[in-house]
Motif scaffolding. Structure first.
Motif, PDB file in Angstrom:
ATOM      1  N   GLU A   1      -5.635   0.585   8.271  1.00 53.44           N
ATOM      2  CA  GLU A   1      -5.609   1.182   6.937  1.00 53.44           C
ATOM      3  C   GLU A   1      -5.830   2.682   7.015  1.00 53.44           C
ATOM      4  O   GLU A   1      -5.198   3.451   6.279  1.00 53.44           O
ATOM      5  N   ALA A   2      -6.704   3.130   7.924  1.00 52.86           N
ATOM      6  CA  ALA A   2      -6.956   4.565   8.081  1.00 52.86           C
ATOM      7  C   ALA A   2      -5.714   5.286   8.589  1.00 52.86           C
ATOM      8  O   ALA A   2      -5.378   6.381   8.115  1.00 52.86           O
TER       9      ALA A   2
ATOM     10  N   ALA B   1       1.019   3.858  -3.253  1.00 49.72           N
ATOM     11  CA  ALA B   1       0.555   5.221  -3.024  1.00 49.72           C
ATOM     12  C   ALA B   1       1.655   6.259  -3.231  1.00 49.72           C
ATOM     13  O   ALA B   1       1.374   7.391  -3.661  1.00 49.72           O
TER      14      ALA B   1
ATOM     15  N   GLN C   1      -2.610   4.270   8.195  1.00 48.40           N
ATOM     16  CA  GLN C   1      -1.627   4.265   7.116  1.00 48.40           C
ATOM     17  C   GLN C   1      -1.960   5.319   6.075  1.00 48.40           C
ATOM     18  O   GLN C   1      -1.056   5.985   5.538  1.00 48.40           O
ATOM     19  N   GLN C   2      -3.215   5.509   5.787  1.00 42.11           N
ATOM     20  CA  GLN C   2      -3.611   6.541   4.838  1.00 42.11           C
ATOM     21  C   GLN C   2      -3.230   7.926   5.347  1.00 42.11           C
ATOM     22  O   GLN C   2      -2.821   8.788   4.562  1.00 42.11           O
ATOM     23  N   GLU C   3      -3.329   8.134   6.652  1.00 40.27           N
ATOM     24  CA  GLU C   3      -2.884   9.410   7.231  1.00 40.27           C
ATOM     25  C   GLU C   3      -1.396   9.628   6.986  1.00 40.27           C
ATOM     26  O   GLU C   3      -0.968  10.745   6.665  1.00 40.27           O
TER      27      GLU C   3
ATOM     28  N   ARG D   1       0.831  -1.201   0.000  1.00 46.41           N
ATOM     29  CA  ARG D   1       0.000   0.000   0.000  1.00 46.41           C
ATOM     30  C   ARG D   1       0.868   1.255   0.000  1.00 46.41           C
ATOM     31  O   ARG D   1       0.616   2.207  -0.737  1.00 46.41           O
ATOM     32  N   TYR D   2       1.893   1.266   0.831  1.00 46.25           N
ATOM     33  CA  TYR D   2       2.830   2.394   0.823  1.00 46.25           C
ATOM     34  C   TYR D   2       3.462   2.554  -0.561  1.00 46.25           C
ATOM     35  O   TYR D   2       3.528   3.653  -1.120  1.00 46.25           O
TER      36      TYR D   2
ATOM     37  N   ILE E   1       0.422   8.333   4.564  1.00 47.63           N
ATOM     38  CA  ILE E   1       0.613   8.570   3.124  1.00 47.63           C
ATOM     39  C   ILE E   1       0.255  10.008   2.766  1.00 47.63           C
ATOM     40  O   ILE E   1       1.004  10.688   2.038  1.00 47.63           O
ATOM     41  N   GLU E   2      -0.861  10.485   3.277  1.00 51.57           N
ATOM     42  CA  GLU E   2      -1.285  11.852   2.959  1.00 51.57           C
ATOM     43  C   GLU E   2      -0.325  12.877   3.554  1.00 51.57           C
ATOM     44  O   GLU E   2      -0.041  13.903   2.922  1.00 51.57           O
TER      45      GLU E   2
END
Length: 378
Positions: free
Chosen positions: A360-361, A267, A363-365, A263-264, A367-368
């Motif tokens: 996942e949430a 993205a 990790q998304q933080e 995922r990293y 990434i953003e």
């Protein structure tokens, strides 16, 4: 930090197994849980003999003892590694000859190895950084040609492979770690893998404080005596009990980490394609275990700014090794060769949060936050 770099975790029956060890009345080392872990690891990875240790550091120290190093003997290893890789051999009086990293990856540049071998060279210690394999065919060929021992520092490399072969099963000896930052954890803990039969019997003696205790309890000798040097390398049964529960959940742990790593990578690929950041390079011969996901910044100033940017958002990202050839302890003993690639990773590499319970949430933080930094930083 709200999103830490790492978080220890329970994967299955850890607490149940610890209770079983307490109830059984056997908490010191080399009990049933220790033997179960060793058998599991021998069978899964094709190790010649596995001995649990208190840490990977202890496993490396056992490996150094097995070599019977003399002052002035030389050991080749990367400069971009943890102090334990070197300390184990320095404690035996060896001289460390540092190898630069590859331009493509923090692992040692194998193409430089042969030029560094001298009549005093005794061993090569490849470190599989981030669970990504070194070129083991080339290393083992050199070892055969020059009669050297290969000790794999596989501290980060459980469940990683080189051309389909498990890391830690290829060298004559290998050290694994089960520190709380690793894929499979026991708080502290490690393993020495003995793949060359000539070291097997003595390794068990060193492990048992220089005695033939293990052989005595198997009924193989009439007396339990002090027969060699050694130390207290065995972990407790509590450590082994925790570890066994983790090993039983290894497929689930690895599936989760691989998903997080991918995922990293997906993205952040657009940033890499635009030349804003470097991403890990995985050689074709390597199947890695998703131990670390790192980025390469342009320089140390950009890296520090990125770490601060993430910290302001309650995300802990960290740099990694400081090169050993430039360290306060060893710089004066280094032969003076510049090691530019190792220095580059020292100054530019930053590791992102990656652990079993990272959501996942969350990790998304991360990434953003990384994406927003590079969108405004240049």
């Amino acid at each position: 930090m709200r999103i830490p770099f790492n978080k220890p975790f329970l994967a299955g029956r850890e607490l149940d197994y610890i209770q079983q060890a307490v109830t059984a009345g056997k908490l010191s080392g080399n009990g049933g849980f220790t033997q179960h872990c060793q058998a599991f690891l021998e069978q899964r990875y094709g190790l010649g003999k596995a001995l649990l240790t208190t840490s990977a550091t202890a496993a490396l120290e056992m490996a150094a003892l097995l070599l019977d190093l003399q002052p002035g003997d030389e050991v080749l290893m990367p400069s971009f590694t943890f102090t334990s890789t070197a300390n184990a051999f320095v404690l035996r009086g060896a001289r460390i000859v540092f190898v630069d990293s590859s331009p493509a990856h923090p692992n040692m540049d194998v193409a430089q190895l042969e030029s560094l071998i001298t009549p005093r060279t005794r061993a090569i210690v490849p470190v599989h950084y981030a669970g990504v394999a070194c070129d083991m065919d080339a290393i083992m060929a050199l070892a055969t040609r020059y009669n050297l021992v290969v000790i794999e520092d596989a501290a980060q490399a459980i469940e990683s492979f080189y051309r389909g072969r498990p890391l830690g099963s290829i060298g004559h000896l290998a050290a694994f770690s089960f520190h709380e930052t690793k894929n499979v954890i026991a708080g502290e803990g490690g393993l020495l893998a003995i793949n060359d039969p000539r070291f097997a019997a003595r390794a068990e003696v060193l492990w048992e404080k220089g005695t033939n205790r293990a052989a005595f309890f198997r009924g193989e000798t009439a007396k339990y005596q002090w027969v060699d040097v050694g130390s207290s390398f065995l972990p407790s049964e509590l450590t082994a009990a925790y570890l066994l529960a983790q090993l039983e959940e290894l497929p689930r742990i690895q599936a989760r980490r691989q998903q997080q790593w991918q995922r990293y990578h997906a993205a952040l690929q657009p940033l890499a394609a635009a030349g804003r950041v470097g991403l890990p390079t995985i050689p074709a011969y390597a199947a890695h275990n998703a131990h670390i996901f790192y980025l390469l910044c342009a320089n140390s100033f950009e890296r520090q700014a990125l770490i601060q940017h993430l910290a302001a958002r309650d995300i802990l990202a960290v740099f990694h090794y400081q090169t050993l050839h430039n360290s306060p302890f060893y710089a004066a003993r280094h032969d003076g060769r510049p090691l530019p690639c190792a220095t580059h990773y020292d100054e530019c590499l930053v590791r992102l949060p990656l652990f079993f319970t990272l959501t996942e949430a969350e990790q998304q933080e991360v990434i953003e936050a990384v994406s927003s930094f590079f969108a405004v930083s240049r």
